[in-house]
Design a protein around this motif. Sequence first.
Motif, PDB file in Angstrom:
ATOM      1  N   UNK A 149      -7.286 -19.362  -7.716  1.00 42.86           N
ATOM      2  CA  UNK A 149      -7.561 -17.932  -7.672  1.00 42.86           C
ATOM      3  C   UNK A 149      -6.320 -17.137  -8.091  1.00 42.86           C
ATOM      4  N   UNK A 150      -6.585 -16.023  -8.718  1.00 44.16           N
ATOM      5  CA  UNK A 150      -5.517 -15.091  -9.056  1.00 44.16           C
ATOM      6  C   UNK A 150      -6.028 -13.680  -8.882  1.00 44.16           C
ATOM      7  N   UNK A 151      -5.236 -12.725  -9.297  1.00 37.01           N
ATOM      8  CA  UNK A 151      -5.602 -11.316  -9.132  1.00 37.01           C
ATOM      9  C   UNK A 151      -5.403 -10.567 -10.434  1.00 37.01           C
ATOM     10  N   UNK A 152      -6.375  -9.743 -10.773  1.00 36.79           N
ATOM     11  CA  UNK A 152      -6.224  -8.790 -11.867  1.00 36.79           C
ATOM     12  C   UNK A 152      -5.840  -7.443 -11.250  1.00 36.79           C
ATOM     13  N   UNK A 190       8.014   8.471 -15.734  1.00 36.08           N
ATOM     14  CA  UNK A 190       7.011   8.402 -14.668  1.00 36.08           C
ATOM     15  C   UNK A 190       7.644   8.416 -13.281  1.00 36.08           C
ATOM     16  N   UNK A 191       8.940   8.417 -13.205  1.00 34.24           N
ATOM     17  CA  UNK A 191       9.596   8.394 -11.895  1.00 34.24           C
ATOM     18  C   UNK A 191       9.256   9.667 -11.108  1.00 34.24           C
ATOM     19  N   UNK A 192       8.951   9.489  -9.835  1.00 34.77           N
ATOM     20  CA  UNK A 192       8.587  10.611  -8.979  1.00 34.77           C
ATOM     21  C   UNK A 192       7.106  10.950  -9.006  1.00 34.77           C
ATOM     22  N   UNK A 193       6.338  10.284  -9.858  1.00 37.10           N
ATOM     23  CA  UNK A 193       4.903  10.556  -9.931  1.00 37.10           C
ATOM     24  C   UNK A 193       4.125   9.538  -9.107  1.00 37.10           C
ATOM     25  N   UNK A 194       2.914   9.919  -8.748  1.00 31.76           N
ATOM     26  CA  UNK A 194       2.054   8.992  -8.011  1.00 31.76           C
ATOM     27  C   UNK A 194       1.507   7.926  -8.959  1.00 31.76           C
ATOM     28  N   UNK A 195       1.481   6.690  -8.484  1.00 29.66           N
ATOM     29  CA  UNK A 195       0.837   5.614  -9.227  1.00 29.66           C
ATOM     30  C   UNK A 195      -0.151   4.929  -8.287  1.00 29.66           C
ATOM     31  N   UNK A 196      -1.382   4.791  -8.753  1.00 25.73           N
ATOM     32  CA  UNK A 196      -2.449   4.184  -7.958  1.00 25.73           C
ATOM     33  C   UNK A 196      -2.698   2.760  -8.445  1.00 25.73           C
ATOM     34  N   UNK A 197      -3.105   1.928  -7.518  1.00 20.01           N
ATOM     35  CA  UNK A 197      -3.424   0.540  -7.855  1.00 20.01           C
ATOM     36  C   UNK A 197      -4.779   0.154  -7.258  1.00 20.01           C
ATOM     37  N   UNK A 198      -5.416  -0.786  -7.924  1.00 18.95           N
ATOM     38  CA  UNK A 198      -6.629  -1.403  -7.396  1.00 18.95           C
ATOM     39  C   UNK A 198      -6.652  -2.835  -7.918  1.00 18.95           C
ATOM     40  N   UNK A 199      -6.985  -3.783  -7.066  1.00 21.86           N
ATOM     41  CA  UNK A 199      -6.860  -5.201  -7.422  1.00 21.86           C
ATOM     42  C   UNK A 199      -8.200  -5.908  -7.210  1.00 21.86           C
ATOM     43  N   UNK A 200      -8.472  -6.852  -8.095  1.00 18.03           N
ATOM     44  CA  UNK A 200      -9.673  -7.672  -7.971  1.00 18.03           C
ATOM     45  C   UNK A 200      -9.289  -9.146  -7.959  1.00 18.03           C
ATOM     46  N   UNK A 201      -9.897  -9.911  -7.064  1.00 15.91           N
ATOM     47  CA  UNK A 201      -9.699 -11.349  -7.015  1.00 15.91           C
ATOM     48  C   UNK A 201     -10.449 -11.984  -8.187  1.00 15.91           C
ATOM     49  N   UNK A 202      -9.870 -13.033  -8.767  1.00 13.98           N
ATOM     50  CA  UNK A 202     -10.476 -13.686  -9.923  1.00 13.98           C
ATOM     51  C   UNK A 202     -10.415 -15.194  -9.729  1.00 13.98           C
ATOM     52  N   UNK A 203     -11.548 -15.884  -9.960  1.00 12.68           N
ATOM     53  CA  UNK A 203     -11.569 -17.329  -9.732  1.00 12.68           C
ATOM     54  C   UNK A 203     -11.207 -18.098 -10.998  1.00 12.68           C
ATOM     55  N   UNK A 204     -11.312 -19.436 -10.923  1.00 14.35           N
ATOM     56  CA  UNK A 204     -10.876 -20.296 -12.026  1.00 14.35           C
ATOM     57  C   UNK A 204     -11.716 -20.108 -13.287  1.00 14.35           C
ATOM     58  N   UNK A 205     -12.920 -19.553 -13.163  1.00 18.41           N
ATOM     59  CA  UNK A 205     -13.790 -19.335 -14.313  1.00 18.41           C
ATOM     60  C   UNK A 205     -13.671 -17.919 -14.860  1.00 18.41           C
ATOM     61  N   UNK A 206     -12.771 -17.127 -14.300  1.00 23.02           N
ATOM     62  CA  UNK A 206     -12.602 -15.758 -14.758  1.00 23.02           C
ATOM     63  C   UNK A 206     -13.576 -14.778 -14.142  1.00 23.02           C
TER      64      UNK A 206
END
Length: 220
Positions: A149-152, A190-206
């Motif tokens: 497993x990995x993360x995008x 971009x320093x001082x600005x807001x940065x948003x993140x969202x992550x999805x789990x990804x399996x061996x088949x993508x």
Amino acid sequence: MSTDWLPSKRDGILAMAEDWSAVLLDKGSVWGVVPVELAAFNAAVAAAAAALQAAQQERSPTATQTCRDAFDALIAQMRFLKSRYFLSPPLTNTDVVSLLLTPKDSTRTPVPVPGNQVTAKTRPLGPGLLELVVEIIGDIEPDPYAADYGCSIYYLVLADGEDVPETPDKFLHQGFTRRKKETVNRPENERGRKICFCIRLENAKGQQGPWGPIFWTIVP
């Protein structure tokens, strides 16, 4: 066939080789084994058997080294025969079992789509540098490929005064990682600005799991 097909101890290797000799005496010509190669294999079996017996009786450095060399030669012969003749027809599963090998399992193991969400804690590392410490929410559902497993990771840098979005529809793909800690490097403007993140789990088949919660921080 399994990659760990060779027994771990010499007496087991010799027993398997002797079994091969008996089977090949009967079916070697049907399977297309060249007589010269079969003779070389049988000679290696005999040499290994003699060397093992001598090493067990004498227990001298010379006998031990002779035994080691004999088994190295035998194993090389066994690997050759297996790769050259035992991996394809006309061998049947019954033939494979007669060679003390395991037939190839043609049943595909189903790989479930990841069901977990992923988030991360953020930590400033320096100007423009952030560290994401990835955390899987909940227990991973049973999956024999879970180790792959990995993360995008997806991100969005907000303009001044812009609100944190409720969905990641406009997020950009930061990249894929199997590491638990990922470094994000943002440009000077971009320093001082807001940065948003969202992550999805990804399996061996993508295959990707559900979106994780949106989180944000300030670009240091």
